[in-house]
Design an enzyme around this catalytic site. Structure first.
Site, PDB file in Angstrom:
ATOM      1  CD  GLU A 177      -2.866   1.234   2.505  1.00  0.00           C
ATOM      2  OE1 GLU A 177      -2.633   0.535   3.190  1.00  0.00           O
ATOM      3  OE2 GLU A 177      -3.434   2.110   2.389  1.00  0.00           O
ATOM      4  CE  LYS A 219      -6.084  -0.094   1.565  1.00  0.00           C
ATOM      5  NZ  LYS A 219      -6.458  -0.567   2.964  1.00  0.00           N
TER       6      LYS A 219
HETATM    7  C1  5MM Z   1      -8.396   1.915   8.145  1.00  0.00           C
HETATM    8  O1  5MM Z   1      -7.455   2.822   8.475  1.00  0.00           O
HETATM    9  C2  5MM Z   1      -6.024   1.940   8.533  1.00  0.00           C
HETATM   10  C3  5MM Z   1      -5.493   2.240   9.660  1.00  0.00           C
HETATM   11  O2  5MM Z   1      -4.656   3.473   9.561  1.00  0.00           O
HETATM   12  P1  5MM Z   1      -3.864   3.801  10.819  1.00  0.00           P
HETATM   13  O3  5MM Z   1      -2.583   2.799  10.787  1.00  0.00           O
HETATM   14  O4  5MM Z   1      -3.344   5.098  10.518  1.00  0.00           O
HETATM   15  O5  5MM Z   1      -4.264   3.743  12.033  1.00  0.00           O
HETATM   16  C4  5MM Z   1      -5.543   2.434   6.981  1.00  0.00           C
HETATM   17  O6  5MM Z   1      -4.079   1.857   6.893  1.00  0.00           O
HETATM   18  C5  5MM Z   1      -6.302   1.927   6.003  1.00  0.00           C
HETATM   19  O7  5MM Z   1      -6.251   0.251   5.731  1.00  0.00           O
HETATM   20  C6  5MM Z   1      -5.837   2.510   4.539  1.00  0.00           C
HETATM   21  O8  5MM Z   1      -5.479   3.694   4.665  1.00  0.00           O
HETATM   22  C7  5MM Z   1      -7.129   2.745   3.676  1.00  0.00           C
HETATM   23  O9  5MM Z   1      -8.051   3.262   4.374  1.00  0.00           O
HETATM   24  P2  5MM Z   1      -9.138   4.671   3.552  1.00  0.00           P
HETATM   25  O10 5MM Z   1      -9.920   5.025   4.992  1.00  0.00           O
HETATM   26  O11 5MM Z   1      -7.951   5.360   3.290  1.00  0.00           O
HETATM   27  O12 5MM Z   1      -9.898   3.962   2.835  1.00  0.00           O
END
Ligand code: 5MM
Length: 333
Positions: A177, A219
């Site tokens: 990602e 991702k």
């Molecule tokens: C769900 O959020 C994930 C965890 O973020 P932190 O490590 O900052 O707590 C994040 O990695 C998430 O899997 C991705 O950013 C995709 O989430 P979004 O909200 O951007 O679809």
């Protein structure tokens, strides 16, 4: 390395009409989400909220996998069943976030490098025993007139590939990602150029370190105008530019690309994915979702920490999952 097993899991995660729920918020992030609905971030509340999502009737029709945080992978449901078993019973594949977060990159103010490689081989061995079949590691890149720097792009590509190789060694499919953030006033042109540079670096490292492409997923962010840019690209343009950028950079051996939502509204994230899948051009990989906020904003609000709202929360989650499931085939209206 059992590449057949890896490739089977990777394909299952991007099965027709399905995508991934990212429920891997770290402790500070889930606290932020709970603050928005005035709910304390206790272990029980986190369990109740996530259990509600995992037990949503028929969620497995549209959700292929769920990314968990370390705590959740070890947690039991209110009735004592391990949450991993609840997820598996719904026909959904459990996954795990293994990075230890984005930390300040030394000598490069305003930039981050994701940490967590130390001891990762041992952690992977334990996660495999706990039932994780895929994993996720997120790197972040900020766009300004001068950023991201070449150093930020290089160190994060290196770490993403090292993580991916270790993941496959443990029989776990790595989701790679690299997130180019949408914060800022940059143009969509600039987002496309930066995303292209980042993905080129990532796949060069992945090749160098011998990661099995067929047993991995990407991702990425979509190619979007910066949040504060006066001119905002429409859904058609986002779709066209995103697919063009991915075609230039992502090997066709990768079975699927599962987008992050990155702060788009839930409806916008669905419309953009749908527009990509409606494009009249051949693509070598599946285009699906691995959304966090875009799948969870509605159920979080509907639930609001009250047991009486459980069904409403599940209904809201099901609706978002279904909408995005349809968008993976361009069938969302
Ligand atoms: C769900 O959020 C994930 C965890 O973020 P932190 O490590 O900052 O707590 C994040 O990695 C998430 O899997 C991705 O950013 C995709 O989430 P979004 O909200 O951007 O679809």
């Amino acid at each position: 390395m059992n590449t057949d097993k890896l490739q089977q899991t990777a394909k299952a995660l991007v099965a027709d009409g399905k995508g991934i729920l990212a429920a891997d918020e770290s402790a500070p992030t889930i606290k932020k989400r709970f603050d928005s609905i005035q709910v304390d971030s206790t272990e029980d509340n986190r369990r109740d909220y996530r259990e509600m999502l995992f037990r949503t009737p028929d969620a497995g029709k549209y959700v292929s996998g769920v990314i968990l945080y370390d705590e959740t992978l070890r947690q039991k449901a209110a009735d004592g069943t391990p949450l991993v078993k609840v997820i598996e019973s719904a026909g959904i594949i459990p996954g795990i976030k293994v990075d230890m977060g984005a930390k300040d990159l030394v000598g490069h103010p305003g930039e981050k490098v994701t940490e967590g490689l130390d001891g990762l081989r041992e952690r992977f061995a334990e996660y495999a025993k706990l039932g994780a079949r895929f994993a996720k590691w997120r790197a972040v890149y900020t766009i300004t007139d001068d950023l991201p720097s070449a150093a930020c792009i290089a160190v994060n590509a290196h770490a993403l590939a090292r993580y991916a190789a270790l993941s496959q060694e443990a029989g776990i499919v790595p989701i790679v990602e690299p997130e180019v953030l949408m914060d800022g006033s940059h143009t969509v042109d600039r987002c496309e150029a930066v995303t292209e540079a980042v993905l080129n670096a990532v796949y060069a490292e992945i090749a160098l370190q011998g990661v099995n492409l067929e047993g991995s997923l990407l991702k990425p962010n979509m190619v979007l105008s910066g949040k504060d840019c006066a001119e905002q690209a429409g859904a058609e343009e986002v779709a066209r530019r995103t697919v063009r950028c991915l075609k230039r950079t992502v090997p066709s051996a990768v079975p699927g690309i599962v987008f992050l939502s990155g702060g788009q509204s839930d409806e916008q994230a669905t419309l953009h994915l749908n527009a990509m899948n409606k494009l009249d051009e051949l693509r070598p990989w599946k285009l699906s979702f691995s959304y966090g906020r875009a799948l969870q904003a509605a159920p979080l609000k509907a639930w609001s920490g009250k047991a009486a709202n459980l069904k409403a929360g599940q209904q809201a989650f099901f609706e978002r999952a279904k909408a995005n499931g349809l968008a993976t085939t361009g069938a969302y209206a």
